[in-house]
Design a protein around this motif. Structure first.
Motif, PDB file in Angstrom:
ATOM      1  N   SER A  23      35.612  34.295  54.802  1.00 18.72           N
ATOM      2  CA  SER A  23      36.277  35.586  54.949  1.00 18.72           C
ATOM      3  C   SER A  23      36.350  36.368  53.644  1.00 18.72           C
ATOM      4  O   SER A  23      36.778  37.521  53.625  1.00 18.72           O
ATOM      5  N   LEU A  24      35.939  35.743  52.532  1.00 14.45           N
ATOM      6  CA  LEU A  24      36.009  36.388  51.228  1.00 14.45           C
ATOM      7  C   LEU A  24      34.610  36.684  50.704  1.00 14.45           C
ATOM      8  O   LEU A  24      33.654  35.944  50.974  1.00 14.45           O
ATOM      9  N   SER A  25      34.515  37.754  49.934  1.00 14.52           N
ATOM     10  CA  SER A  25      33.249  38.081  49.292  1.00 14.52           C
ATOM     11  C   SER A  25      33.019  37.121  48.120  1.00 14.52           C
ATOM     12  O   SER A  25      33.935  36.410  47.680  1.00 14.52           O
ATOM     13  N   ASP A  26      31.794  37.105  47.589  1.00 14.06           N
ATOM     14  CA  ASP A  26      31.480  36.232  46.458  1.00 14.06           C
ATOM     15  C   ASP A  26      32.371  36.558  45.264  1.00 14.06           C
ATOM     16  O   ASP A  26      32.828  35.648  44.556  1.00 14.06           O
ATOM     17  N   GLU A  27      32.618  37.846  45.044  1.00 14.37           N
ATOM     18  CA  GLU A  27      33.477  38.255  43.929  1.00 14.37           C
ATOM     19  C   GLU A  27      34.904  37.763  44.124  1.00 14.37           C
ATOM     20  O   GLU A  27      35.550  37.286  43.178  1.00 14.37           O
ATOM     21  N   ASP A  28      35.394  37.870  45.379  1.00 13.39           N
ATOM     22  CA  ASP A  28      36.751  37.400  45.667  1.00 13.39           C
ATOM     23  C   ASP A  28      36.849  35.889  45.529  1.00 13.39           C
ATOM     24  O   ASP A  28      37.875  35.357  45.069  1.00 13.39           O
TER      25      ASP A  28
END
Length: 318
Positions: A23-28
């Motif tokens: 559910s999270l982006s790579d950056e997150d």
């Protein structure tokens, strides 16, 4: 410190699960990783260390603990709208419970209906209908504050739910808060202009507010404070009380002596007093017709059953 580390350990496990949840982006994910490293360094806890796991791991994960706490709280708290996403099976069961609750309402078994709607909400806390139906049960049990909170929950889920506004208006009416009831009925009517019950209830609320306004103005609805502060009226009163005939009549009334009318007739009662008053009223009409009109208007407001007074008022609801 051990209890704090248990909490930190649970937070770390939650964050680790979030990193792999998709559910999270790579950056997150990178940001969460940095947060985990900071916590591990500060509290000397590592979720991959068997010794830490044996010391600090608790039976439930953090999200389950959080949801369990929410479920244990009274549902009338607006902050406790469920975070749980119901499964298709739970939605089906919740609908069955709603229908059962409706049957209880029809049978006037309001406590049973309340309990059944609450069970439906436990399964599907994102359905505005369940809160609105439970509000109706609360109202029938004279729990109007709880009904208002449930209506607010329904509106949080569905801001265009006219029935929730209508039922909240009923609850406010039961609490004699006719101003808030009026606003609820107005909103309900705005969302559902063809619903006659909303129009009827709005008219009742507006009528109640008019009655409160009249009652708040003074004895019988007359605003004596504004009357007595009117210089023209006070001047008229001074003139009336300085009239020799009025002074003599008032002296006789106080002493119980027979009273003589302006025509020379002697008798008891207040008839002579009324005759002098009529003469002074005629003088007032001739000297200051605007003031007399003002007084008549206030007297008309003080007697709302007077047909002449009603003709000056707009029909209810307009």
């Amino acid at each position: 410190m051990a209890d704090v580390r248990k909490l930190v350990f649970s937070i770390l496990r939650f964050l680790e699960d979030q990193k792999t949840s998709g559910s999270l982006s790579d950056e997150d994910v990178e940001s969460v990783e940095v947060a985990c490293q900071c916590l591990e360094s500060s509290y000397k806890v590592n979720v991959r260390d068997p010794e830490s796991c044996s010391k600090y791991q608790v039976p439930m994960n953090l999200l389950d603990i959080f949801n369990s706490y929410l479920d244990s709280q009274p549902d009338t708290d607006l902050s406790n709208l469920s975070l749980h996403e119901p499964t298709p099976e739970e939605r089906t069961e919740a609908e069955k419970l709603k229908t059962k609750g409706n049957d209880f309402m029809s049978a006037e078994q309001f406590s049973e209906a309340l309990e059944t709607y609450t069970k439906a909400i436990k399964l599907d806390g994102k359905n505005a209908v369940y809160y609105c139906n439970r509000a109706a049960a609360f109202s029938k049990l004279n729990k109007h504050a709880e009904a208002i909170e449930d209506c607010n929950k329904a509106i949080m889920i569905d801001p265009n739910y006219s029935k929730a506004y209508g039922r909240m208006g009923i609850a406010y009416t039961s609490l004699n808060d006719h101003a808030k009831a009026r606003e609820c009925y107005r909103k309900a009517l705005e969302l559902d202009p063809d619903r006659q019950s909303y129009q009827n209830n709005l008219e009742i609320a507006e009528q109640k507010l008019r009655e409160e306004s009249l009652q708040g103005g003074g004895l019988g609805g007359m605003d004596f404070s504004s009357i007595l502060s009117n210089p023209a009226l006070m001047n008229m009163a001074t003139t009336m009380m300085s009239n020799p005939q009025m002074q003599q009549i008032m002296a006789n009334v106080m002493s119980g002596a027979p009273q003589s009318s302006p025509a020379g007739e002697t008798g008891g009662g207040i008839a002579p007093l009324l005759q002098v008053g009529q003469q002074l009223a005629a003088q007032m009409q001739a000297q200051n017709p605007d003031l007399v009109a003002q007084l008549r208007q206030q007297m008309g407001q003080a007697n709302p059953d007077d047909p002449s007074a009603q003709s000056d008022q707009n029909p209810p609801g307009q």
